[in-house]
Design a protein around this motif. Sequence first.
Motif, PDB file in Angstrom:
ATOM      1  N   THR A  84       1.157  -1.160  -0.044  1.00 41.88           N
ATOM      2  CA  THR A  84      -0.072  -0.141   0.017  1.00 41.88           C
ATOM      3  C   THR A  84       0.893   1.190   0.002  1.00 41.88           C
ATOM      4  N   ASP A  85       0.379   2.408  -0.265  1.00 40.23           N
ATOM      5  CA  ASP A  85       1.033   3.609  -0.268  1.00 40.23           C
ATOM      6  C   ASP A  85       1.747   3.705   1.148  1.00 40.23           C
ATOM      7  N   TRP A  88       4.734   1.532   1.289  1.00 45.55           N
ATOM      8  CA  TRP A  88       5.765   2.033   0.520  1.00 45.55           C
ATOM      9  C   TRP A  88       6.402   3.290   1.143  1.00 45.55           C
ATOM     10  N   THR A  89       5.946   4.156   1.589  1.00 45.67           N
ATOM     11  CA  THR A  89       6.398   5.566   2.085  1.00 45.67           C
ATOM     12  C   THR A  89       7.836   5.197   2.928  1.00 45.67           C
TER      13      THR A  89
END
Length: 127
Positions: A84-85, A88-89
């Motif tokens: 998911t974002d 990933w961050t």
Amino acid sequence: MTAPIETPAFETLALERVDEHVTIVRLNRPDASNALNTQMGRDLVRCFEDVALDPANLRCIVLTGSGDKAFCAGGDLKERRGMTDEQWTPARDLRADGAGADRLPGPDHRRRQWRGLWWRLRDRGLL
């Protein structure tokens, strides 16, 4: 004559001391064409932080890849596709912040050298 380096084991890297001044750092994910995943990013940061903190007469690091297929395929897109974002961050930030060069002890020139190496690796898609 080669000898193993006395460091903690890395999940995705293999280190080999060639002589007292030269070490080989081998990206070790040949089944994935040595693509950089989050763990390899962490391993590279820890490896180069260890070198920066205690260079031990080291003058040259040879960065290479395992296997016959590729040196490094770049970022691991299979890993990214499954994230998911929010997941990933932190991985993206690990590759974008210069690996915390400001946290390294020692003279300013050592921090500048580390940050320069970090950005060269990042610009080439290796981090």
